[in-house]
Design a protein around this motif. Structure first.
Motif, PDB file in Angstrom:
ATOM      1  N   LEU A 128       0.886  -1.257   0.104  1.00  0.00           N
ATOM      2  CA  LEU A 128       0.086   0.059  -0.082  1.00  0.00           C
ATOM      3  C   LEU A 128       0.999   1.229   0.007  1.00  0.00           C
ATOM      4  O   LEU A 128       0.642   2.245  -0.649  1.00  0.00           O
ATOM      5  CB  LEU A 128      -0.823   0.015   1.183  1.00  0.00           C
ATOM      6  CG  LEU A 128      -1.953  -1.226   1.260  1.00  0.00           C
ATOM      7  CD1 LEU A 128      -2.682  -1.190   2.560  1.00  0.00           C
ATOM      8  CD2 LEU A 128      -2.840  -1.040   0.115  1.00  0.00           C
ATOM      9  N   ILE A 129       1.844   1.260   0.629  1.00  0.00           N
ATOM     10  CA  ILE A 129       2.622   2.562   0.898  1.00  0.00           C
ATOM     11  C   ILE A 129       3.541   2.713  -0.669  1.00  0.00           C
ATOM     12  O   ILE A 129       3.754   3.583  -0.974  1.00  0.00           O
ATOM     13  CB  ILE A 129       3.946   2.163   1.956  1.00  0.00           C
ATOM     14  CG1 ILE A 129       2.943   2.253   3.229  1.00  0.00           C
ATOM     15  CG2 ILE A 129       5.010   3.207   1.895  1.00  0.00           C
ATOM     16  CD1 ILE A 129       4.220   2.034   4.492  1.00  0.00           C
ATOM     17  N   VAL A 130       4.004   1.307  -1.088  1.00  0.00           N
ATOM     18  CA  VAL A 130       4.865   1.563  -2.531  1.00  0.00           C
ATOM     19  C   VAL A 130       3.827   2.173  -3.460  1.00  0.00           C
ATOM     20  O   VAL A 130       4.125   3.182  -4.272  1.00  0.00           O
ATOM     21  CB  VAL A 130       5.161   0.261  -2.791  1.00  0.00           C
ATOM     22  CG1 VAL A 130       5.580   0.206  -3.987  1.00  0.00           C
ATOM     23  CG2 VAL A 130       6.306  -0.439  -2.007  1.00  0.00           C
ATOM     24  N   VAL A 131       2.495   1.818  -3.639  1.00  0.00           N
ATOM     25  CA  VAL A 131       1.595   2.154  -4.511  1.00  0.00           C
ATOM     26  C   VAL A 131       1.238   3.735  -4.369  1.00  0.00           C
ATOM     27  O   VAL A 131       1.306   4.629  -5.192  1.00  0.00           O
ATOM     28  CB  VAL A 131       0.317   1.484  -4.564  1.00  0.00           C
ATOM     29  CG1 VAL A 131      -0.959   2.085  -5.328  1.00  0.00           C
ATOM     30  CG2 VAL A 131       0.588   0.152  -5.008  1.00  0.00           C
ATOM     31  N   PHE A 132       1.135   4.096  -3.021  1.00  0.00           N
ATOM     32  CA  PHE A 132       0.856   5.463  -2.588  1.00  0.00           C
ATOM     33  C   PHE A 132       2.167   6.164  -3.034  1.00  0.00           C
ATOM     34  O   PHE A 132       1.833   7.519  -3.827  1.00  0.00           O
ATOM     35  CB  PHE A 132       0.744   5.551  -1.198  1.00  0.00           C
ATOM     36  CG  PHE A 132       0.520   6.962  -0.640  1.00  0.00           C
ATOM     37  CD1 PHE A 132      -0.589   7.710  -0.857  1.00  0.00           C
ATOM     38  CD2 PHE A 132       1.606   7.646  -0.100  1.00  0.00           C
ATOM     39  CE1 PHE A 132      -0.606   9.142  -0.494  1.00  0.00           C
ATOM     40  CE2 PHE A 132       1.697   8.975   0.371  1.00  0.00           C
ATOM     41  CZ  PHE A 132       0.491   9.567   0.065  1.00  0.00           C
ATOM     42  N   LEU A 133       3.295   5.891  -3.053  1.00  0.00           N
ATOM     43  CA  LEU A 133       4.456   6.544  -3.278  1.00  0.00           C
ATOM     44  C   LEU A 133       4.617   6.893  -4.789  1.00  0.00           C
ATOM     45  O   LEU A 133       4.850   7.944  -5.225  1.00  0.00           O
ATOM     46  CB  LEU A 133       5.761   6.015  -2.706  1.00  0.00           C
ATOM     47  CG  LEU A 133       5.921   6.080  -1.037  1.00  0.00           C
ATOM     48  CD1 LEU A 133       7.031   5.260  -0.527  1.00  0.00           C
ATOM     49  CD2 LEU A 133       5.890   7.553  -0.803  1.00  0.00           C
ATOM     50  N   LEU A 134       4.471   5.845  -5.408  1.00  0.00           N
ATOM     51  CA  LEU A 134       4.372   5.540  -6.906  1.00  0.00           C
ATOM     52  C   LEU A 134       3.462   6.797  -7.562  1.00  0.00           C
ATOM     53  O   LEU A 134       3.835   7.743  -8.216  1.00  0.00           O
ATOM     54  CB  LEU A 134       4.102   4.217  -7.211  1.00  0.00           C
ATOM     55  CG  LEU A 134       5.338   3.260  -7.308  1.00  0.00           C
ATOM     56  CD1 LEU A 134       4.685   1.856  -7.799  1.00  0.00           C
ATOM     57  CD2 LEU A 134       6.522   3.755  -8.090  1.00  0.00           C
ATOM     58  N   ALA A 135       2.117   6.756  -6.796  1.00  0.00           N
ATOM     59  CA  ALA A 135       1.032   7.588  -7.374  1.00  0.00           C
ATOM     60  C   ALA A 135       1.577   9.157  -6.809  1.00  0.00           C
ATOM     61  O   ALA A 135       1.228  10.037  -7.892  1.00  0.00           O
ATOM     62  CB  ALA A 135      -0.225   7.303  -6.579  1.00  0.00           C
ATOM     63  N   TYR A 136       1.940   9.468  -5.697  1.00  0.00           N
ATOM     64  CA  TYR A 136       2.518  10.591  -5.388  1.00  0.00           C
ATOM     65  C   TYR A 136       3.553  11.187  -6.085  1.00  0.00           C
ATOM     66  O   TYR A 136       3.462  12.341  -6.300  1.00  0.00           O
ATOM     67  CB  TYR A 136       2.846  10.495  -3.828  1.00  0.00           C
ATOM     68  CG  TYR A 136       3.412  11.904  -3.197  1.00  0.00           C
ATOM     69  CD1 TYR A 136       2.334  12.720  -2.786  1.00  0.00           C
ATOM     70  CD2 TYR A 136       4.573  12.143  -3.180  1.00  0.00           C
ATOM     71  CE1 TYR A 136       2.705  14.010  -2.250  1.00  0.00           C
ATOM     72  CE2 TYR A 136       4.870  13.494  -2.579  1.00  0.00           C
ATOM     73  CZ  TYR A 136       4.040  14.227  -2.176  1.00  0.00           C
ATOM     74  OH  TYR A 136       4.562  15.473  -1.636  1.00  0.00           O
ATOM     75  N   PHE A 137       4.332  10.241  -6.594  1.00  0.00           N
ATOM     76  CA  PHE A 137       5.538  10.881  -7.364  1.00  0.00           C
ATOM     77  C   PHE A 137       5.221  11.127  -8.864  1.00  0.00           C
ATOM     78  O   PHE A 137       6.090  11.088  -9.794  1.00  0.00           O
ATOM     79  CB  PHE A 137       6.739  10.262  -6.992  1.00  0.00           C
ATOM     80  CG  PHE A 137       7.432  10.569  -5.879  1.00  0.00           C
ATOM     81  CD1 PHE A 137       7.716  11.936  -5.567  1.00  0.00           C
ATOM     82  CD2 PHE A 137       7.504   9.601  -4.797  1.00  0.00           C
ATOM     83  CE1 PHE A 137       8.519  12.070  -4.311  1.00  0.00           C
ATOM     84  CE2 PHE A 137       8.045   9.772  -3.492  1.00  0.00           C
ATOM     85  CZ  PHE A 137       8.487  11.058  -3.021  1.00  0.00           C
ATOM     86  N   GLY A 138       3.807  10.697  -9.230  1.00  0.00           N
ATOM     87  CA  GLY A 138       3.535  10.993 -10.635  1.00  0.00           C
ATOM     88  C   GLY A 138       3.656   9.726 -11.587  1.00  0.00           C
ATOM     89  O   GLY A 138       3.461   9.793 -12.790  1.00  0.00           O
ATOM     90  N   THR A 139       3.864   8.458 -11.107  1.00  0.00           N
ATOM     91  CA  THR A 139       3.837   7.220 -11.753  1.00  0.00           C
ATOM     92  C   THR A 139       2.538   6.997 -12.311  1.00  0.00           C
ATOM     93  O   THR A 139       1.639   6.978 -11.574  1.00  0.00           O
ATOM     94  CB  THR A 139       4.190   6.066 -11.117  1.00  0.00           C
ATOM     95  OG1 THR A 139       5.596   6.483 -10.422  1.00  0.00           O
ATOM     96  CG2 THR A 139       4.443   4.950 -11.913  1.00  0.00           C
ATOM     97  N   THR A 140       2.523   6.907 -13.655  1.00  0.00           N
ATOM     98  CA  THR A 140       1.085   6.660 -14.341  1.00  0.00           C
ATOM     99  C   THR A 140       1.024   4.816 -14.795  1.00  0.00           C
ATOM    100  O   THR A 140       2.329   4.332 -14.895  1.00  0.00           O
ATOM    101  CB  THR A 140       0.729   7.354 -15.515  1.00  0.00           C
ATOM    102  OG1 THR A 140       1.746   7.306 -16.412  1.00  0.00           O
ATOM    103  CG2 THR A 140       0.774   9.035 -15.150  1.00  0.00           C
TER     104      THR A 140
END
Length: 65
Positions: free
Chosen positions: A46-58
């Motif tokens: 969950l943290i990894v997905v959140f961080l990826l989304a936060y830093f703009g990964t699509t």
């Protein structure tokens, strides 16, 4: 908030198991370590997905499996 939403699914196994283990004194130390490991394995994705989304990964920028 995520924990509250997921409680209906994960809580049905999680809470009874904790209550059961608390009743067995010889398992408390091992159970505590298992609980920490379970929580880390549950929360880390969950943290990894959140961080990826936060830093703009699509989804289009992720490699196709």
């Amino acid at each position: 908030m995520v924990s509250i939403v997921e409680l209906a699914c994960t809580g049905q196994v999680y809470l009874p198991t904790i209550i059961f283990v608390l009743g067995l004194p010889q398992w408390r130390a091992r159970a505590a370590l298992a609980l920490v490991a379970y929580n880390l394995m549950f929360v880390t994705p969950l943290i990894v997905v959140f961080l990826l989304a936060y830093f703009g990964t699509t989804s289009s920028s992720l490699p196709a499996g």
